[in-house]
Scaffold this active site. Structure first.
Site, PDB file in Angstrom:
ATOM      1  N   GLY A 241       0.830  -1.201   0.000  1.00 45.09           N
ATOM      2  CA  GLY A 241       0.000   0.000   0.000  1.00 45.09           C
ATOM      3  C   GLY A 241       0.863   1.249   0.000  1.00 45.09           C
ATOM      4  O   GLY A 241       1.999   1.243  -0.467  1.00 45.09           O
ATOM      5  N   SER A 242       0.314   2.296   0.552  1.00 52.41           N
ATOM      6  CA  SER A 242       0.997   3.586   0.555  1.00 52.41           C
ATOM      7  C   SER A 242       2.097   3.635   1.612  1.00 52.41           C
ATOM      8  O   SER A 242       2.104   2.865   2.582  1.00 52.41           O
ATOM      9  CB  SER A 242      -0.009   4.704   0.825  1.00 52.41           C
ATOM     10  OG  SER A 242      -0.500   4.604   2.156  1.00 52.41           O
ATOM     11  N   GLY A 246       2.407   2.170   5.518  1.00 51.89           N
ATOM     12  CA  GLY A 246       3.573   1.468   6.025  1.00 51.89           C
ATOM     13  C   GLY A 246       4.148   2.095   7.287  1.00 51.89           C
ATOM     14  O   GLY A 246       4.659   1.391   8.164  1.00 51.89           O
ATOM     15  N   GLU A 263       5.699  -3.412   1.061  1.00 52.90           N
ATOM     16  CA  GLU A 263       5.805  -2.967  -0.334  1.00 52.90           C
ATOM     17  C   GLU A 263       4.983  -1.695  -0.453  1.00 52.90           C
ATOM     18  O   GLU A 263       3.753  -1.742  -0.537  1.00 52.90           O
ATOM     19  CB  GLU A 263       5.268  -4.041  -1.288  1.00 52.90           C
ATOM     20  CG  GLU A 263       6.089  -5.315  -1.308  1.00 52.90           C
ATOM     21  CD  GLU A 263       7.430  -5.156  -1.990  1.00 52.90           C
ATOM     22  OE1 GLU A 263       7.709  -4.065  -2.524  1.00 52.90           O
ATOM     23  OE2 GLU A 263       8.209  -6.127  -1.984  1.00 52.90           O
ATOM     24  N   CYS A 297       2.404   0.419  -8.679  1.00 51.94           N
ATOM     25  CA  CYS A 297       3.473   0.929  -7.810  1.00 51.94           C
ATOM     26  C   CYS A 297       4.737   1.161  -8.611  1.00 51.94           C
ATOM     27  O   CYS A 297       5.583   1.973  -8.227  1.00 51.94           O
ATOM     28  CB  CYS A 297       3.723  -0.016  -6.648  1.00 51.94           C
ATOM     29  SG  CYS A 297       3.991  -1.717  -7.141  1.00 51.94           S
TER      30      CYS A 297
END
Length: 509
Positions: A241-242, A246, A263, A297
């Site tokens: 995700g963003s 994270g 990630e 991404c």
């Protein structure tokens, strides 16, 4: 740019239900969660979401299953993943339909995502016979020193909307052959795809005799993910995700001494050198920047072009952008489908307004399309923006098809621009100069987890480890030795002599 006609929401609802029925999914109807399609921007139907008790039960069941699964020989665990791969082949079309309906991916990309699942299953089956340790030279006579690898525990997978099934498979196929069990919290935006995947894996478990609770699915909101993050029984949290997400997940898992595989965001760049093959560069740039409507991404977000070739390259790119067909992702001629939501379009508009206020010039694109057919959907023209410097908005990741173009004079300057962002996921250089290519790939070049030569930033193969550095989180998934993230290592010393010498020459008694 041409646009294609859109299907109706009723058509999409019927298509989704047919796909689910063929896969064998019983839809958990309810009012907790809406299955929605970005193709028209409208809801398909309501679903029941998991609550706190469901989450507790799922983690407990996965933990119990782990106690059996960890002692199952790894090649036997591979049989489960092999069967999953076979079922994915059988239902490739239905799964691709669900990915297109929920994530808006064009048909070829949706089929490619399911193929990626099949590929990782094949990789993981081979891996089930290659979970190698090592023998280490001991300093003591009559002793053997070794490293062995063991299953870790319950793996919590939190995935994002843009790769609703592939990222799950990267984690799940590898985790299962490593002897772990999995609890999956997918994006709230893609519940139907996740129901289909969970059903296929459940069927594979039934047919191979694996414990049914080696995998559990939890549909739900942020609260479900938070319970996985905070549960000490979840040994590893793999979250995609963003960067903002994270920053929340990492410290919370670390506080209980759990492991994370993160990630996160990418702000990927390509350098185009004077020697580059411009035809090749245009192909790579357009796919990397406009593919998946800029919602990967690994999407190309910054283009760093040598000043001497900037004008001819931008002429070609502008012409290519003007030809991009925008519209229904089910049409074979479409190359750009919708953004995931109207909110994503708002964020895109905000970024463009900011960069223009900072001196950026839009060269092509940026208009919204197909509003007369689907006012709630967000179809946009991919955008090229010429900028003079790397301002704050350029250094941020906007999940939309915006490509910022900068120029450079020396390779050192280009690499400095390339690395001067918080993220470090994917990167590339287009050049026919071997020295430039080698410098870019060296420790003095790209600071990203992925560095390419003469291809774009998107389209990683499963054989290599996938992940990035800095604000991208440092995680590694998929191929190479990423499997080690899902296992724990132990150092073993075996004394097969009749003496007991101590290490480092220590004398005692």
């Amino acid at each position: 740019m041409t646009s294609t006609a859109l299907p109706t929401t009723d058509d999409l609802r019927a298509r989704a239900l047919r796909a689910l029925e063929h896969i064998g999914v019983t839809v958990p109807e309810g009012d907790d969660l809406q299955a929605r399609t970005p193709v028209t921007g409208e809801n398909l139907f309501g679903l029941r979401a998991a609550g706190a008790a469901d989450t507790e039960e799922a983690v407990a069941a996965a933990r119990t299953a782990f106690l059996t699964w960890r002692t199952t020989p790894a090649p036997r665990r591979g049989e489960l993943v092999r069967r999953l791969g076979e079922l994915l082949r059988e239902h490739k079309g239905e799964l691709a339909d669900l990915v297109t309906i929920e994530a808006g991916k064009i048909r070829s990309e949706a089929l490619g995502e399911v193929q990626e699942m099949i590929d990782i299953c094949e990789f993981a089956v081979g891996l089930s016979r290659q979970l190698y340790g090592r023998t280490i030279a001991s300093e003591r006579p009559g002793h053997r020193l070794a490293e062995t690898w063991h299953p870790l525990g319950v793996v919590g997978v939190i995935s994002a909307f843009n790769f609703p099934v592939a990222v799950w498979s990267w984690n799940t196929a590898v985790a299962l052959v490593c002897g772990d069990t999995v609890v999956w919290k997918p994006s709230e935006l893609t519940p139907l795809s996740s129901l289909a995947c969970a059903r296929l894996l459940a069927r594979a478990a039934e047919e191979t005799g694996a414990p049914g609770d080696v995998h559990r699915l939890l549909l739900g909101d942020r609260a479900v993910g938070e319970k996985l993050v905070d549960d000490p029984r979840v040994a590893l949290v793999s979250a995609t995700g963003s960067t903002r997400m994270g920053r929340e997940v990492g410290p919370r898992v670390a506080a209980r001494f759990g492991r994370t595989l993160l990630e996160l965001g990418g702000n990927n760049a390509a350098i185009v050198a004077p020697s580059a093959d411009l035809d090749l560069a245009v192909q790579g740039i357009v796919f990397a920047a406009a593919g998946t409507a800029g919602q990967r991404c690994t999407t190309l977000r910054r283009l760093i072009v040598h000043r001497d070739i900037a004008d001819p390259l931008l002429e070609r790119l502008t012409a290519a952008y003007r030809r991009l067909p925008i519209g229904s992702p089910f049409q074979d001629t479409t190359l750009v489908g919708p953004l995931i939501s109207a909110e994503a379009h708002t964020r895109m508009g905000d970024a463009l307004a900011r960069v223009q206020a900072q001196g950026g010039k839009i060269l092509v694109g940026g208009n919204r399309r197909l509003t007369e057919q689907a006012s709630e959907a967000a179809y946009v023209e991919p955008v090229l923006v010429r900028v003079d410097e790397q301002t704050d908005v350029v250094r941020e990741e906007t999940f939309a098809p915006i490509l910022y173009v900068l120029t450079y004079d020396t390779l050192d300057e280009a690499i400095a621009l390339h690395n001067d962002v918080p993220q470090g996921l994917s990167s590339s250089i287009f050049t026919r100069d071997q020295q430039e290519a080698e410098i870019f790939l060296s420790s003095a070049g790209s600071d990203c987890g992925i560095a390419n030569v003469n291809i774009g930033t998107s389209g990683a193969e499963i054989g290599g480890a996938f992940g990035g550095e800095k604000d991208t989180g440092g995680g590694r998934e998929s191929g190479s030795d990423a499997w080690k993230s899902y296992m724990r290592s132990a150092t073993n010393t075996v004394n097969y002599s009749s003496e007991l010498p101590l290490a480092q020459g220590v004398s005692f008694l």
